[in-house]
Structure formats: structure tokens, C-alpha cells
Motif scaffolding. Sequence first.
Motif, PDB file in Angstrom:
ATOM      1  N   GLY A   1       0.781  -1.228   0.000  1.00 20.99           N
ATOM      2  CA  GLY A   1       0.000   0.000   0.000  1.00 20.99           C
ATOM      3  C   GLY A   1       0.810   1.274   0.000  1.00 20.99           C
ATOM      4  O   GLY A   1       0.255   2.354  -0.252  1.00 20.99           O
ATOM      5  N   ASP A   2       2.123   1.212   0.291  1.00 26.19           N
ATOM      6  CA  ASP A   2       2.969   2.405   0.207  1.00 26.19           C
ATOM      7  C   ASP A   2       3.023   2.899  -1.239  1.00 26.19           C
ATOM      8  O   ASP A   2       3.026   2.100  -2.180  1.00 26.19           O
ATOM      9  N   THR A   3       3.103   4.208  -1.402  1.00 27.98           N
ATOM     10  CA  THR A   3       3.240   4.779  -2.741  1.00 27.98           C
ATOM     11  C   THR A   3       4.711   5.046  -3.032  1.00 27.98           C
ATOM     12  O   THR A   3       5.402   5.692  -2.236  1.00 27.98           O
ATOM     13  N   VAL A   4       5.189   4.541  -4.161  1.00 29.99           N
ATOM     14  CA  VAL A   4       6.566   4.773  -4.592  1.00 29.99           C
ATOM     15  C   VAL A   4       6.532   5.390  -5.984  1.00 29.99           C
ATOM     16  O   VAL A   4       5.790   4.951  -6.859  1.00 29.99           O
ATOM     17  N   LEU A   5       7.312   6.433  -6.161  1.00 30.72           N
ATOM     18  CA  LEU A   5       7.454   7.084  -7.462  1.00 30.72           C
ATOM     19  C   LEU A   5       8.762   6.597  -8.082  1.00 30.72           C
ATOM     20  O   LEU A   5       9.830   6.747  -7.481  1.00 30.72           O
ATOM     21  N   VAL A   6       8.671   6.024  -9.267  1.00 32.84           N
ATOM     22  CA  VAL A   6       9.849   5.463  -9.932  1.00 32.84           C
ATOM     23  C   VAL A   6      10.149   6.277 -11.181  1.00 32.84           C
ATOM     24  O   VAL A   6       9.310   6.388 -12.088  1.00 32.84           O
ATOM     25  N   ALA A   7      11.344   6.870 -11.222  1.00 27.35           N
ATOM     26  CA  ALA A   7      11.789   7.619 -12.397  1.00 27.35           C
ATOM     27  C   ALA A   7      12.354   6.626 -13.408  1.00 27.35           C
ATOM     28  O   ALA A   7      13.355   5.959 -13.127  1.00 27.35           O
ATOM     29  N   ILE A   8      11.734   6.539 -14.572  1.00 26.68           N
ATOM     30  CA  ILE A   8      12.094   5.522 -15.565  1.00 26.68           C
ATOM     31  C   ILE A   8      12.589   6.195 -16.840  1.00 26.68           C
ATOM     32  O   ILE A   8      11.828   6.860 -17.550  1.00 26.68           O
ATOM     33  N   ASN A   9      13.879   6.038 -17.119  1.00 25.61           N
ATOM     34  CA  ASN A   9      14.450   6.448 -18.399  1.00 25.61           C
ATOM     35  C   ASN A   9      15.378   5.365 -18.945  1.00 25.61           C
ATOM     36  O   ASN A   9      16.266   5.626 -19.751  1.00 25.61           O
ATOM     37  N   GLY A  10      15.148   4.144 -18.498  1.00 22.04           N
ATOM     38  CA  GLY A  10      15.950   2.993 -18.907  1.00 22.04           C
ATOM     39  C   GLY A  10      15.476   1.759 -18.166  1.00 22.04           C
ATOM     40  O   GLY A  10      14.453   1.780 -17.458  1.00 22.04           O
ATOM     41  N   ILE A  11      16.239   0.692 -18.279  1.00 20.79           N
ATOM     42  CA  ILE A  11      15.768  -0.589 -17.760  1.00 20.79           C
ATOM     43  C   ILE A  11      15.750  -0.648 -16.239  1.00 20.79           C
ATOM     44  O   ILE A  11      14.918  -1.350 -15.645  1.00 20.79           O
ATOM     45  N   TRP A  12      16.627   0.097 -15.562  1.00 21.85           N
ATOM     46  CA  TRP A  12      16.708  -0.083 -14.107  1.00 21.85           C
ATOM     47  C   TRP A  12      15.504   0.527 -13.404  1.00 21.85           C
ATOM     48  O   TRP A  12      15.039  -0.006 -12.401  1.00 21.85           O
ATOM     49  N   GLY A  13      14.955   1.603 -13.936  1.00 19.25           N
ATOM     50  CA  GLY A  13      13.694   2.084 -13.412  1.00 19.25           C
ATOM     51  C   GLY A  13      12.572   1.094 -13.681  1.00 19.25           C
ATOM     52  O   GLY A  13      11.703   0.870 -12.823  1.00 19.25           O
TER      53      GLY A  13
ATOM     54  N   GLU B   1       1.991   0.810  -4.245  1.00 17.14           N
ATOM     55  CA  GLU B   1       1.297   1.579  -5.276  1.00 17.14           C
ATOM     56  C   GLU B   1       2.379   2.279  -6.103  1.00 17.14           C
ATOM     57  O   GLU B   1       3.006   3.233  -5.637  1.00 17.14           O
ATOM     58  N   VAL B   2       2.608   1.775  -7.303  1.00 14.66           N
ATOM     59  CA  VAL B   2       3.712   2.260  -8.132  1.00 14.66           C
ATOM     60  C   VAL B   2       3.219   3.372  -9.050  1.00 14.66           C
ATOM     61  O   VAL B   2       2.252   3.190  -9.801  1.00 14.66           O
ATOM     62  N   ARG B   3       3.900   4.502  -8.982  1.00 13.22           N
ATOM     63  CA  ARG B   3       3.640   5.606  -9.902  1.00 13.22           C
ATOM     64  C   ARG B   3       4.915   5.840 -10.716  1.00 13.22           C
ATOM     65  O   ARG B   3       6.010   5.834 -10.166  1.00 13.22           O
ATOM     66  N   GLU B   4       4.744   6.041 -12.013  1.00 14.43           N
ATOM     67  CA  GLU B   4       5.904   6.134 -12.900  1.00 14.43           C
ATOM     68  C   GLU B   4       6.081   7.552 -13.430  1.00 14.43           C
ATOM     69  O   GLU B   4       5.125   8.204 -13.821  1.00 14.43           O
ATOM     70  N   LEU B   5       7.343   7.983 -13.440  1.00 10.08           N
ATOM     71  CA  LEU B   5       7.740   9.244 -14.051  1.00 10.08           C
ATOM     72  C   LEU B   5       8.619   8.863 -15.240  1.00 10.08           C
ATOM     73  O   LEU B   5       9.662   8.229 -15.055  1.00 10.08           O
TER      74      LEU B   5
ATOM     75  N   LEU C   1      11.095   7.868  -3.519  1.00 14.25           N
ATOM     76  CA  LEU C   1      11.418   8.109  -4.923  1.00 14.25           C
ATOM     77  C   LEU C   1      12.606   7.244  -5.297  1.00 14.25           C
ATOM     78  O   LEU C   1      13.646   7.286  -4.636  1.00 14.25           O
ATOM     79  N   PHE C   2      12.457   6.453  -6.356  1.00  7.82           N
ATOM     80  CA  PHE C   2      13.574   5.665  -6.904  1.00  7.82           C
ATOM     81  C   PHE C   2      14.088   6.358  -8.157  1.00  7.82           C
ATOM     82  O   PHE C   2      13.309   6.722  -9.041  1.00  7.82           O
ATOM     83  N   ILE C   3      15.417   6.506  -8.249  1.00  8.01           N
ATOM     84  CA  ILE C   3      16.022   7.079  -9.451  1.00  8.01           C
ATOM     85  C   ILE C   3      17.385   6.438  -9.669  1.00  8.01           C
ATOM     86  O   ILE C   3      18.057   6.030  -8.710  1.00  8.01           O
TER      87      ILE C   3
END
Length: 418
Positions: free
Chosen positions: A123-135, A148-152, A177-179
Motif C-alpha cells: 500500500g505504500d506509494t513509490v514514485l519510480v523515475a524511468i528512463n531505462g531498464i533499471w527504473g 502503489e507504483v507511480r511512474e515518471l 522516490l527511486f532514481i
Amino acid sequence: MHRAAVLGAERAAAAAPLLRAQLRGTAGHAMATIPPPQGLLRPLAVPQRLLLGPGPSNVPPRILAAGGQQLLGHMHPEMLQVMDEIKSGIQYAFQTRNRLTLAVSGTGHCAMEAALLNLLEHGDTVLVAINGIWGQRAADIAGRLGAEVRELLKPPGEYFTLRDIQEGLARHKPSVLFITHGESSTGVLQPLEGLGELCHRHGCLLLVDAVASLGGAPILMDQQEIDVLYSGSQKVLSAPPGSAPISFSERAREKMLRRKTKPPSFYLDMGCLANYWGCDDKPRMYHHTAPINSFLSLREGLAMLAEMGLESSWERHRDNCTLLCQGLRELGLELFVKEEAVRLPTVTTVRVPEGYTWQEITAFLMNEHSLEIAGGLGPSVGKVLRIGLMGYNSTKDNVDRVLGALRDALQRCRRSRL
């Protein structure tokens, strides 16, 4: 009833000799029916290759020698001392004083999982910055954890600005935030300045993947207010894959302490690992049998980085990347990342030249020059060639060698089709 009991006893007595014979045969005359594999009856043959792809890197003799040492017990005091030295080496490489700093027994992928599964609950919200495979991979893992995955999103070859991140934080209100700092699938070096402060203003933790960038480009965990940072052993540190540095800030540690549920992995539970690595005030306890020789190798990789100095390592990787980019342009190749400031110094990407396939170029270099470069990965498949200059392999001689091999490939692969 009495007669049935008598008949049962008679049958058991009759079967006893046969059963005893079978047991004797199993114990004394067992026969394997599957023959030994023929490949294992031949000596191990490992070809000598120059690994100039996105990793792993070639291992220097000093680290090979460390990995070839006889085993120690994983709780021997000498091994615990090595682990303490690894912790100090990671703190130097990361530029952090975080107490919760250690090496995960696994590759960089394992550290990614460890970071996400310890930080996130269902249920935690995580924002994942995706500009390649690791995101993309991080979003996949977070989704499996029930977050709860949100994508940038950015196209491959581009990076995220502070405005991009601020808009994502304001819209999605994530707890993490993952980057990716060094996006090795596209060759982008993500700027991190101001990102930690921005995340903290929005009540969010900053999680950074530095597998491909650590030691090759500046990253300052404490100064940049990064909450979780991880890397791998097989890139700039030039050790074999199998151990992964990771560190957690006090903010991140407090979030883990507030969990309502245990982390879904015992093996990667940071509470248990922190104790095994001496990161708490309790006596060290057995958690798992550590990969002893991987840790010996990692210790030497960190020692070599410390002896060189971070600034010198950053400068060497930047200088050799600049030489490589200049040579690639002279060959008529087009760099994939347009802005020089955001080119990853450890992994350079060029567009696959028109009229060629990436497969024929990489195969030619492997077969004719015993040299590895790679094609794209994830969203960059079919678009780029990836050339790695990391750690032990980041030298001017290797720049000259890969440029010469590419020149040969561009001439001879074309001729082979005419």
C-alpha cells in the motif's frame, strides 16, 4: 480375527528375507544409472577476453589473488575484521557516515530488492523515475511487493530535471522516490544536486541506484541527502559479481523501524543483516553463511579505490570517456546522449550505424579481437552499442584498442555484405 492375525504374521515372516536382501543391496551395491557429465570430465577452459561492455569488468591480479585465498569461517574474528573494513570502504566510496552500511550477499539486483523490500510495505506509494531498464526493474519489484507504483517517464537518453521530479512528488505524494544515477542501458548520468532536499520537503525518501556509476562519477551520499544508496562489486570496483554495497540514512532506518509487518525476505531483512555486520549495539549473531571469497575480493576493490582516491578515479573515468567519445565521432559514429554533462563516464552509448546490426558488430569484435562490447538493453535494444570503461579497464590503451577494433569492424563487416 485370530486366523487373520496368524495369516498376517505368516506373510510378514515370508517377506522379511526379501526385505533384508533389498536393504543390503541398497547399502552395499548401489548403482548410479545416470553417467558423469562428459563436460565435467574435461579441464575447465576460460578464454581470455577484454570486457569493455557494461559489466562485469576484468579483475586485476590483486583482486583475483584475494578471491583465491583459502576460506575463513564466516564468524571468525578475522572475517569480521574484513567485514568492518568493507563497511569503512563503502562509507568512503559513498561519502557517508551512515552506521547502517554493509554489503549484501548478492549482485546489484539483490541490493535493489533489499532496498525496496525493506523500505516499502503493502500500500505504500513509490514514485519510480524511468528512463531505462533499471527504473523498469524497480517498478516491477515494487509492484510485486504490493506497493502503489507511480511512474515518471523520460525517453531513453534523457534525464530528469528538478522540475520533473517536483511535479511528480506534488502529484503522487510518494513515500519513496527511486532514481538511477548511472543508467547503463542508455548511458545517462542523472544529476542529483538538490534532489534529496526536494524529496525531504515533500516527506519522501530518496533511493538511488549507483551500480554503474560508483567510483566513476561523483556521488556524495550525505551531502546530497540520499537516503538509500546501493551499488555492485563488478563495475568500477573491478571485483567479481556477488556482493553489493548498500547504505541507509537515519531517516530510512526510522522508516524501517516503523514497519507494521516484517520484510518479506528473511535473507535480505536489514534488521538481521545490520546485526550480522555489527551495525547495531548487540553482539553479532549468525544470519547466513556469507560469500567469504566475494567479500575478500570486495575488500581489495574498495582498498584499491581508497588508495587511488575518489577524485582521481572520477577524473580518470571522465578523461577516458572524453577520449573515447572523440574517437567514436572520428569514426563517424553518433553519440546517443546529446548533452556531454549527462553522459555516464563508465558506459558510453552510440547509435547502431546505418546499414549494420548490433549483433554483427559485437560478434565481430568478440570473434576477431576477443573484445566485448554490448548492444542495448530494455528500451535501448536495437538502438545502441554500449562500451564500458570501468575501474581496472578504464585506460587510454583500452580506448585505443576498442576504437581500433570498431574501425576494423566497420570496414570488414561492410565488405562481407558486398
